[in-house]
Every structure is written in C-alpha cells, then in structure tokens.
Design a protein around this motif. Structure first.
Motif, PDB file in Angstrom:
ATOM      1  N   VAL A   1     -50.259  27.294  41.630  1.00 13.34           N
ATOM      2  CA  VAL A   1     -50.704  26.928  40.282  1.00 13.34           C
ATOM      3  C   VAL A   1     -51.305  25.526  40.259  1.00 13.34           C
ATOM      4  CG1 VAL A   1     -49.923  26.450  37.918  1.00 13.34           C
ATOM      5  CG2 VAL A   1     -49.151  28.526  39.085  1.00 13.34           C
TER       6      VAL A   1
ATOM      7  N   ASP B   1     -49.760  39.073  38.016  1.00 14.98           N
ATOM      8  CA  ASP B   1     -50.917  39.940  38.259  1.00 14.98           C
ATOM      9  C   ASP B   1     -50.821  41.228  37.443  1.00 14.98           C
ATOM     10  OD1 ASP B   1     -52.650  38.559  39.922  1.00 14.98           O
ATOM     11  OD2 ASP B   1     -51.973  39.536  41.751  1.00 14.98           O
TER      12      ASP B   1
ATOM     13  N   GLU C   1     -48.340  32.479  42.826  1.00 17.39           N
ATOM     14  CA  GLU C   1     -47.829  31.576  41.793  1.00 17.39           C
ATOM     15  C   GLU C   1     -47.459  30.197  42.325  1.00 17.39           C
ATOM     16  OE1 GLU C   1     -44.833  33.472  39.410  1.00 17.39           O
ATOM     17  OE2 GLU C   1     -46.153  35.163  38.944  1.00 17.39           O
TER      18      GLU C   1
ATOM     19  N   THR D   1     -58.552  35.374  35.109  1.00 16.90           N
ATOM     20  CA  THR D   1     -58.617  34.639  33.854  1.00 16.90           C
ATOM     21  C   THR D   1     -59.416  35.416  32.826  1.00 16.90           C
ATOM     22  OG1 THR D   1     -59.101  32.486  32.852  1.00 16.90           O
ATOM     23  CG2 THR D   1     -60.685  33.297  34.454  1.00 16.90           C
TER      24      THR D   1
ATOM     25  N   GLN E   1     -57.359  32.958  40.864  1.00 19.55           N
ATOM     26  CA  GLN E   1     -56.668  33.379  39.650  1.00 19.55           C
ATOM     27  C   GLN E   1     -57.512  34.375  38.865  1.00 19.55           C
ATOM     28  OE1 GLN E   1     -57.434  30.035  36.476  1.00 19.55           O
ATOM     29  NE2 GLN E   1     -57.258  29.107  38.519  1.00 19.55           N
TER      30      GLN E   1
ATOM     31  N   LYS F   1     -54.132  33.762  32.077  1.00 21.44           N
ATOM     32  CA  LYS F   1     -54.495  33.834  33.490  1.00 21.44           C
ATOM     33  C   LYS F   1     -53.311  34.248  34.329  1.00 21.44           C
ATOM     34  CE  LYS F   1     -55.714  29.365  33.800  1.00 21.44           C
ATOM     35  NZ  LYS F   1     -56.120  28.090  34.436  1.00 21.44           N
TER      36      LYS F   1
ATOM     37  N   PHE G   1     -52.178  33.804  38.573  1.00 19.88           N
ATOM     38  CA  PHE G   1     -52.470  33.355  39.929  1.00 19.88           C
ATOM     39  C   PHE G   1     -52.017  34.425  40.913  1.00 19.88           C
ATOM     40  CE2 PHE G   1     -52.868  29.510  37.635  1.00 19.88           C
ATOM     41  CZ  PHE G   1     -53.728  28.711  38.373  1.00 19.88           C
ATOM     42  N   ARG G   2     -52.850  34.695  41.907  1.00 19.85           N
ATOM     43  CA  ARG G   2     -52.468  35.656  42.935  1.00 19.85           C
ATOM     44  C   ARG G   2     -51.214  35.162  43.649  1.00 19.85           C
ATOM     45  NH1 ARG G   2     -56.687  39.201  45.060  1.00 19.85           N
ATOM     46  NH2 ARG G   2     -57.284  40.340  43.206  1.00 19.85           N
TER      47      ARG G   2
ATOM     48  N   LEU H   1     -49.571  31.701  31.534  1.00 22.13           N
ATOM     49  CA  LEU H   1     -49.694  32.207  32.889  1.00 22.13           C
ATOM     50  C   LEU H   1     -48.906  33.508  32.950  1.00 22.13           C
ATOM     51  CD1 LEU H   1     -49.043  28.955  34.957  1.00 22.13           C
ATOM     52  CD2 LEU H   1     -51.230  29.956  34.302  1.00 22.13           C
TER      53      LEU H   1
END
Length: 140
Positions: A137, A81, A134, A115, A113, A129, A131-132, A78
C-alpha cells in the motif's frame, strides 16, 4: 480510555434523501445517528457524516495520475481484490456513472492496484481501490 484508530470524514450534500439512497442503498453503508440536517454512516468502522449544505460540495481541482484526470479532493476505501470486483458489479447494476472505470493501475509495479472513481449525488468524488499485494500500500 482504549479505542481503535478510526477516521472521521464529513461531506457537504445538497439532498439528504439522495444521500440516504446512495450511501445506504447503493453503497450499502449502515446508517447511524441522524437529524434533519446530517446523517452518520458506518464506513467500515469509520464515521462518514453527510451534512446538508446549500450548494453541495466545494469546487475541486484535478490531478493527472496514470493518464487519468483524478478529482481532488476525493476519499474512499481500500478493498480486497474479491471485494473490489463485487463492489464494481454492484455499482454497475445500480447504474453508477464512473469518472474512471474500474481498471488495473500501475501493472507490474510495487503499487499495482485496481481503482475506480465515481461521484455521489451531490458531486463528491469517491475512489475505491484494491492492492494486489496489501503489503505494498505504501511501497514506492
């Protein structure tokens, strides 16, 4: 004994030189201990080991996610961005062939997300990936 939680991953590869060029060169992972049949990599504090194995990785299955055929098994990290975009650019510059080009998955949903999927030289599938948000998740 005190320690921080970390993950240990082991992969089968068919060429340690190609693994060294990919994981060290393309992905930029620091190399740890090694022998003539395995190499340890620092995957952001997690131990990734590429083991020389005749035939490389085992066969895989596919799973449908958001209209894409996702390879199973796979692993990755992870990212933030900003890191995601920089990493995608680094992979493109290295000529990486994507299984799934970098894109925004599940837009507007709790699991929104970025990816991307690609393979290492031995055929192991990797997903990275971001996540916009976090905190989402594990949101459903």
């Amino acid at each position: 004994m005190s320690h921080r939680p970390a993950v240990h991953l082991a992969l089968a590869v068919d060429d340690l030189g190609a693994a060294r060029a990919f994981y060290g060169g393309v992905l930029g992972l620091a190399e740890g201990r090694s022998t003539d049949h395995w190499i340890d990599w620092d995957l952001r504090g997690h131990q990734l080991v590429t083991h020389l194995a005749v035939g490389g990785p085992a066969a895989e299955a596919m799973s449908a996610v958001d209209g894409h055929a996702v390879p199973i098994p796979h692993f990755g990290l992870l990212l933030t961005d900003g890191e995601f975009g920089e990493f995608a650019d680094r992979l493109r510059a290295a000529g990486t062939a994507f299984l799934i080009e970098p894109y925004l998955r599940f837009p507007g949903e709790p699991g929104e997300q970025w990816t991307m999927f690609f393979r290492d030289p031995a055929g192991n599938a990797l997903e990275f990936k971001a996540f916009r948000d976090e905190s989402k998740v594990f949101a459903s």
